[in-house]
Design a protein around this motif. Sequence first.
Motif, PDB file in Angstrom:
ATOM      1  N   ASN A  94       0.692  -1.804   0.409  1.00 29.00           N
ATOM      2  CA  ASN A  94       0.157   0.490   0.361  1.00 29.00           C
ATOM      3  C   ASN A  94       0.501   1.324  -0.222  1.00 29.00           C
ATOM      4  OD1 ASN A  94      -2.942  -1.235   0.411  1.00 29.00           O
ATOM      5  ND2 ASN A  94      -1.777  -2.058   2.665  1.00 29.00           N
ATOM      6  N   SER A  95       2.081   1.153   0.381  1.00 27.20           N
ATOM      7  CA  SER A  95       2.597   2.492   0.549  1.00 27.20           C
ATOM      8  C   SER A  95       4.066   2.263  -0.047  1.00 27.20           C
ATOM      9  CB  SER A  95       2.387   3.109   1.298  1.00 27.20           C
ATOM     10  OG  SER A  95       2.887   2.098   2.268  1.00 27.20           O
ATOM     11  N   GLY A  96       5.027   2.762  -0.306  1.00 26.58           N
ATOM     12  CA  GLY A  96       6.325   2.904  -0.410  1.00 26.58           C
ATOM     13  C   GLY A  96       7.351   2.263   1.132  1.00 26.58           C
ATOM     14  N   ALA A  97       6.754   2.512   1.872  1.00 22.99           N
ATOM     15  CA  ALA A  97       7.759   1.997   2.582  1.00 22.99           C
ATOM     16  C   ALA A  97       7.154   0.657   3.821  1.00 22.99           C
ATOM     17  CB  ALA A  97       7.294   2.988   4.277  1.00 22.99           C
TER      18      ALA A  97
ATOM     19  N   ALA B 149       6.224  -1.467   0.961  1.00 21.06           N
ATOM     20  CA  ALA B 149       7.308  -2.002   0.021  1.00 21.06           C
ATOM     21  C   ALA B 149       8.136  -2.588   1.114  1.00 21.06           C
ATOM     22  CB  ALA B 149       7.080  -1.676  -1.519  1.00 21.06           C
ATOM     23  N   ASN B 150       9.090  -1.725   0.845  1.00 18.83           N
ATOM     24  CA  ASN B 150      10.503  -1.932   1.511  1.00 18.83           C
ATOM     25  C   ASN B 150      10.377  -2.328   2.843  1.00 18.83           C
ATOM     26  OD1 ASN B 150      11.367  -0.515  -0.234  1.00 18.83           O
ATOM     27  ND2 ASN B 150      11.736   1.607   0.688  1.00 18.83           N
ATOM     28  N   GLU B 151       9.230  -2.760   3.465  1.00 20.83           N
ATOM     29  CA  GLU B 151       9.517  -4.082   4.741  1.00 20.83           C
ATOM     30  C   GLU B 151       9.698  -4.682   4.219  1.00 20.83           C
ATOM     31  OE1 GLU B 151       8.887  -3.725   7.915  1.00 20.83           O
ATOM     32  OE2 GLU B 151       8.463  -1.089   8.548  1.00 20.83           O
TER      33      GLU B 151
ATOM     34  N   SER C 125      20.632   7.879   2.636  1.00 19.06           N
ATOM     35  CA  SER C 125      19.796   7.278   2.172  1.00 19.06           C
ATOM     36  C   SER C 125      17.978   7.784   2.427  1.00 19.06           C
ATOM     37  CB  SER C 125      19.653   5.728   1.784  1.00 19.06           C
ATOM     38  OG  SER C 125      19.881   5.023   3.321  1.00 19.06           O
ATOM     39  N   PHE C 126      16.888   7.463   2.185  1.00 19.61           N
ATOM     40  CA  PHE C 126      15.794   7.699   2.284  1.00 19.61           C
ATOM     41  C   PHE C 126      14.670   6.297   1.791  1.00 19.61           C
ATOM     42  CE2 PHE C 126      11.546   8.677   2.890  1.00 19.61           C
ATOM     43  CZ  PHE C 126      11.712   9.007   4.211  1.00 19.61           C
ATOM     44  N   HIS C 127      14.615   5.192   2.968  1.00 17.52           N
ATOM     45  CA  HIS C 127      14.007   4.094   2.734  1.00 17.52           C
ATOM     46  C   HIS C 127      12.380   3.974   3.367  1.00 17.52           C
ATOM     47  CE1 HIS C 127      17.532   2.376   0.596  1.00 17.52           C
ATOM     48  NE2 HIS C 127      18.082   2.706   1.790  1.00 17.52           N
ATOM     49  N   GLY C 128      12.075   5.138   4.308  1.00 14.98           N
ATOM     50  CA  GLY C 128      10.834   5.505   5.055  1.00 14.98           C
ATOM     51  C   GLY C 128      10.533   5.240   6.402  1.00 14.98           C
ATOM     52  N   ARG C 129       9.397   5.428   6.894  1.00 16.87           N
ATOM     53  CA  ARG C 129       8.826   5.969   7.978  1.00 16.87           C
ATOM     54  C   ARG C 129       7.986   5.123   8.866  1.00 16.87           C
ATOM     55  NH1 ARG C 129      10.054  11.746   8.195  1.00 16.87           N
ATOM     56  NH2 ARG C 129      10.170  12.818   6.886  1.00 16.87           N
TER      57      ARG C 129
ATOM     58  N   VAL D 215      20.081  -0.265  -1.729  1.00 12.60           N
ATOM     59  CA  VAL D 215      20.095   1.987  -2.358  1.00 12.60           C
ATOM     60  C   VAL D 215      19.495   1.749  -3.215  1.00 12.60           C
ATOM     61  CG1 VAL D 215      22.857   1.075  -2.434  1.00 12.60           C
ATOM     62  CG2 VAL D 215      21.484   0.726  -4.215  1.00 12.60           C
ATOM     63  N   GLU D 216      19.480   3.600  -3.017  1.00 13.09           N
ATOM     64  CA  GLU D 216      18.057   4.126  -4.119  1.00 13.09           C
ATOM     65  C   GLU D 216      19.701   4.566  -4.930  1.00 13.09           C
ATOM     66  OE1 GLU D 216      16.447   7.547  -1.597  1.00 13.09           O
ATOM     67  OE2 GLU D 216      17.869   6.720  -0.702  1.00 13.09           O
ATOM     68  N   PRO D 217      19.064   4.372  -6.761  1.00 13.66           N
ATOM     69  CA  PRO D 217      19.589   4.378  -8.299  1.00 13.66           C
ATOM     70  C   PRO D 217      19.783   6.452  -7.658  1.00 13.66           C
ATOM     71  CG  PRO D 217      18.248   2.868  -8.704  1.00 13.66           C
ATOM     72  CD  PRO D 217      17.378   3.808  -7.020  1.00 13.66           C
TER      73      PRO D 217
ATOM     74  N   GLY E  63      17.039  10.837  -3.449  1.00 13.31           N
ATOM     75  CA  GLY E  63      16.412  11.879  -3.587  1.00 13.31           C
ATOM     76  C   GLY E  63      16.269  12.575  -2.509  1.00 13.31           C
ATOM     77  N   GLU E  64      15.424  11.985  -1.550  1.00 16.41           N
ATOM     78  CA  GLU E  64      15.581  13.035  -0.112  1.00 16.41           C
ATOM     79  C   GLU E  64      16.614  12.755   0.121  1.00 16.41           C
ATOM     80  OE1 GLU E  64      12.311  12.956   1.758  1.00 16.41           O
ATOM     81  OE2 GLU E  64      11.460  12.211  -0.264  1.00 16.41           O
ATOM     82  N   GLY E  65      17.917  11.986   0.081  1.00 14.65           N
ATOM     83  CA  GLY E  65      19.256  12.513   0.589  1.00 14.65           C
ATOM     84  C   GLY E  65      19.838  13.875  -0.018  1.00 14.65           C
TER      85      GLY E  65
ATOM     86  N   GLU F  50      13.064   1.926  -5.857  1.00 12.65           N
ATOM     87  CA  GLU F  50      12.964   2.495  -6.824  1.00 12.65           C
ATOM     88  C   GLU F  50      11.341   3.330  -6.533  1.00 12.65           C
ATOM     89  OE1 GLU F  50      14.378   3.179 -10.134  1.00 12.65           O
ATOM     90  OE2 GLU F  50      15.145   1.336 -10.296  1.00 12.65           O
ATOM     91  N   VAL F  51      11.084   3.469  -5.470  1.00 17.36           N
ATOM     92  CA  VAL F  51       9.745   3.953  -4.841  1.00 17.36           C
ATOM     93  C   VAL F  51       9.112   5.762  -5.532  1.00 17.36           C
ATOM     94  CG1 VAL F  51       8.204   5.180  -2.685  1.00 17.36           C
ATOM     95  CG2 VAL F  51       9.722   2.827  -2.856  1.00 17.36           C
ATOM     96  N   GLN F  52      11.050   6.096  -5.788  1.00 10.70           N
ATOM     97  CA  GLN F  52      10.909   7.828  -5.967  1.00 10.70           C
ATOM     98  C   GLN F  52      11.149   7.358  -7.385  1.00 10.70           C
ATOM     99  OE1 GLN F  52      12.497  12.022  -5.155  1.00 10.70           O
ATOM    100  NE2 GLN F  52      11.978  10.597  -3.340  1.00 10.70           N
ATOM    101  N   THR F  53      11.999   6.693  -8.001  1.00  9.55           N
ATOM    102  CA  THR F  53      12.796   6.521  -9.558  1.00  9.55           C
ATOM    103  C   THR F  53      12.053   5.445 -10.214  1.00  9.55           C
ATOM    104  OG1 THR F  53      14.250   4.544  -8.586  1.00  9.55           O
ATOM    105  CG2 THR F  53      15.155   6.908  -8.541  1.00  9.55           C
TER     106      THR F  53
ATOM    107  N   ALA G 213       6.194   2.243  -6.601  1.00  6.73           N
ATOM    108  CA  ALA G 213       5.071   3.321  -5.998  1.00  6.73           C
ATOM    109  C   ALA G 213       4.810   4.563  -6.428  1.00  6.73           C
ATOM    110  CB  ALA G 213       5.290   3.562  -3.883  1.00  6.73           C
ATOM    111  N   LYS G 214       4.794   5.326  -5.762  1.00  6.22           N
ATOM    112  CA  LYS G 214       4.332   6.846  -6.626  1.00  6.22           C
ATOM    113  C   LYS G 214       4.011   6.895  -7.568  1.00  6.22           C
ATOM    114  CE  LYS G 214       8.011   8.708  -3.820  1.00  6.22           C
ATOM    115  NZ  LYS G 214       7.182   9.418  -2.623  1.00  6.22           N
ATOM    116  N   ALA G 215       4.569   6.524  -8.918  1.00  7.53           N
ATOM    117  CA  ALA G 215       4.082   6.190 -10.182  1.00  7.53           C
ATOM    118  C   ALA G 215       3.347   5.945 -10.513  1.00  7.53           C
ATOM    119  CB  ALA G 215       5.655   6.411 -11.269  1.00  7.53           C
TER     120      ALA G 215
HETATM  121  C1  LIG Z   1      13.153   6.275  -2.348  1.00  8.76           C
HETATM  122  C2  LIG Z   1      11.962   6.488  -1.564  1.00  8.76           C
HETATM  123  N1  LIG Z   1      11.529   4.980  -0.537  1.00  8.76           N
HETATM  124  C3  LIG Z   1      10.584   4.991   0.118  1.00  8.76           C
HETATM  125  C4  LIG Z   1       9.609   6.012   0.447  1.00  8.76           C
HETATM  126  C5  LIG Z   1       8.864   5.474   1.391  1.00  8.76           C
HETATM  127  O1  LIG Z   1       7.350   6.007   0.624  1.00  8.76           O
HETATM  128  P1  LIG Z   1       6.183   5.914   1.440  1.00  8.76           P
HETATM  129  O2  LIG Z   1       6.110   7.300   1.697  1.00  8.76           O
HETATM  130  O3  LIG Z   1       5.275   5.343   0.407  1.00  8.76           O
HETATM  131  O4  LIG Z   1       5.960   5.666   2.866  1.00  8.76           O
HETATM  132  C6  LIG Z   1      10.161   7.480  -0.621  1.00  8.76           C
HETATM  133  C7  LIG Z   1       8.903   8.202   0.147  1.00  8.76           C
HETATM  134  O5  LIG Z   1       9.704   9.339  -0.654  1.00  8.76           O
HETATM  135  C8  LIG Z   1      10.966   7.379  -1.053  1.00  8.76           C
HETATM  136  O6  LIG Z   1      11.514   8.417  -2.313  1.00  8.76           O
END
Ligand SMILES: Cc1ncc(COP(=O)(O)O)c(C=O)c1O
Length: 305
Positions: A13-16, A18-20, A47-51, A101-103, A106-108, A136-139, A163-165
């Motif tokens: 349901n969300s990027g986080a 999916a990473n979980e 990096s940023f992988h969610g909250r 890793v993120e390719p 983004g947030e970083g 690749e949640v963002q990319t 996720a996102k797109a």
């Molecule tokens: C690279 C990356 N991973 C994970 C997330 C988390 O996704 P979500 O906010 O849908 O949980 C984000 C959100 O910006 C992100 O940019």
Amino acid sequence: CETIGMDKIQFQNSGAEANEAMIKLARKYGNEKKGPGKNVILTAYNSFHGRTLATLSATGQPGSAIHKGFEPLVEGFRYAEFNNLKSFEDAVTDDVVAIMVEPVQGEGGVYPATREFLQGLRKLCDDKKLLLLLDEVQTGWGRTGAVMSYMNYDIKPDAVTMAKAMGGGMPIAAMCATNEAMQSLSAGSHGTTFGGNPVCCAASYAAVSEIIDKNLSENAKEMGAYFSDKLRKLPHVSEVRGMGLLVGLVLDGDFAAEVKHDAFDRKLLMSVVKPNVIRMVPPLIVTKEEIDMACEIIGSILSEL
Ligand SMILES: Cc1ncc(COP(=O)(O)O)c(C=O)c1O
């Protein structure tokens, strides 16, 4: 899955989330296939992988607001330097199962991985029998000028999140993986009530079809280059970095927030990722005329500073 060279998909349901799922997949793969205790995941600083608790622990930003106050963090993550292959090589010890890793970070601060780094990580994972996990949640889905960003690097991960797109605004995410990697998430080991619900899947099917049928990755590539070139000519711009339509505007002072607020008043949306860095992610269908309008607004704000 076919379009991106993967075998299996798990909807979330969300990027986080999916990473979980991807973190759980790697842990199970390590504990069951490689042996007890072989479950550490290396991620990158900045990096940023969610909250959620596991994804914020995977996020390599010690001391930041993302971590602070949420201790104890989930164990089993170690950080190495992004775009520094040697740092990752040195961090691979016996207990490591995967590298995530993120390719493009983004947030970083909008830092694209170099070709040598990402290809080097693939080789490192092959040599050491580790899983390469890409966030690749963002990319993902057109943003960086290819359907998935890893296609720009001529590599394939063992698992990837998106996720996102992919939802075109609806809450949907997914993890795709190779058969070999996905085998570890056996029936009953992972799931979620709304994952793969028909409404979000229909929206996602429509969004993804548009991205592919209209070749929006190509538009992202062309418009991204056009946008970046124009931004480079504006005052107070010290660097423009990114990939496709994931654009990082680096200013020569810490006034990104001020610029963002002024832009908001003029109906242009952007986000601040560092005090001097603005991130812009225009729609994948953006036109030259719209980019011209945006640059005019940004240009007038910057020249008034
Ligand atoms: C690279 C990356 N991973 C994970 C997330 C988390 O996704 P979500 O906010 O849908 O949980 C984000 C959100 O910006 C992100 O940019």
